[in-house]
Design an enzyme around this catalytic site. Sequence first.
Site, PDB file in Angstrom:
ATOM      1  CB  CYS A 148     -14.214   0.535 -92.722  1.00 44.72           C
ATOM      2  SG  CYS A 148     -14.130  -0.166 -90.810  1.00 44.72           S
TER       3      CYS A 148
ATOM      4  CG  HIS B 108     -16.927   3.551 -91.853  1.00 43.57           C
ATOM      5  ND1 HIS B 108     -17.845   2.667 -91.366  1.00 43.57           N
ATOM      6  CD2 HIS B 108     -15.889   3.448 -91.442  1.00 43.57           C
ATOM      7  CE1 HIS B 108     -17.194   1.840 -90.478  1.00 43.57           C
ATOM      8  NE2 HIS B 108     -15.928   2.388 -90.355  1.00 43.57           N
TER       9      HIS B 108
ATOM     10  CG  ASN C 138     -16.558   0.811 -86.947  1.00 43.52           C
ATOM     11  OD1 ASN C 138     -17.172   0.370 -87.770  1.00 43.52           O
ATOM     12  ND2 ASN C 138     -15.386   1.172 -86.964  1.00 43.52           N
TER      13      ASN C 138
END
Length: 333
Positions: free
Chosen positions: A115, A260, A290
């Site tokens: 991530c 993020h 995501n």
Amino acid sequence: MYSSKITGMGFYVPDNVVTNDDLSKMMDTNDEWIQERTGIKERRWIKEGSGDTAAVMGAKAAKIAIERAGLIKDDIDFIVFASLSPDYYFPGGGVQIQDLLEMPTVGALDVRNQCTGFVYSMSVADQFIKTGMYKNVLVIGAEFHSKGLDKTTRGRTVAVLFGDGAGAVVLSRNEEAGKGVLSTHLHSQGKFAKELSVLTPSIQKWVPALMEDPDDLSYYPYMNGQLVFKHAVVRFSEAIEEGLTANNLTKEDIDMFIPHQANLRISQFVQRRFKLSDDQVYNNIMYYGNTTAASIPIALCEAWEKGKIKEGDLVVIAAFGSGFTWGSIVMRW
Ligand code: UT7
């Protein structure tokens, strides 16, 4: 010394929209739970046979970014490619981008920071530009999650979160004082490596050993969700503070915060902590889920396309994820 700035951006997501209701036909879940806990309404999942992969999507996003930078592929000096879902165990996807875009034989570096992959990649590209070694670096984040998820009730805590997609930027040499990337900040804490991970197949447990035990599902992503959440809110905040302090700025200076896209609740927590208005934060997890290394370049590009980032704006980016790793970027647009 030179500095770097973004001169072009692009993103690509597969056409295939998968709603929460679609997921509830595959596993015991429901729209209310997913929206309440994560903010996600739908995500894009690659359709079997479409030909898209992390590298293919990355190349599509990169093509747009290069064009918008007013450049051609031959102007790019280096590729940095971030993905946790590459097409091959090795080589990494960076070389595929070089090939797919029919680029000259420039270097291609693969970044494995999940991530935080895009933040790490930008930092690497920024250093190459600062030293004067390269003028234009292609930075890409791309993920093909959907094929590697456990889409049964057993895997529901993780499977509902992730989406496929790619985002890319061209980071170029900047001549204007006070503009572009002001600083980047990178961190890791490997004692939590297994708390958000895919542990196999690995050299420790190669495919034959894995196949001996049908109950061994360690090739699916595992996440200790609550622990990750608790660390995420702390580390996001620290990374932002660190970036602001390094540039003698305060939270009042932030024009746009691009987090993020891990969970809308995390973004909202950070938004409240820094007293940012809805106009100062860009979220699109509702529509893409995501997308890990791709989430920041997709959000950044979409925010810019919608006119939410203007010349002179202070843009702050922060990420947290598997590793654990976290980091931030402070940019003057
Ligand atoms: O991008 C990398 C960084 N990632 C993150 O930062 C993610 C951080 N973590 C999170 O976002 C949250 O922890 C999750 C969204 C993953 C999970 O939310 P939670 O509020 O922590 O839920 P939980 O895992 O504690 O589960 C609560 C309940 C459980 O049921 P019981 O034990 O209370 O009966 C789960 O079995 O919700 C159940 N559950 C579900 N129910 C319906 C878990 N997943 C689902 C699901 N649908 N998909």
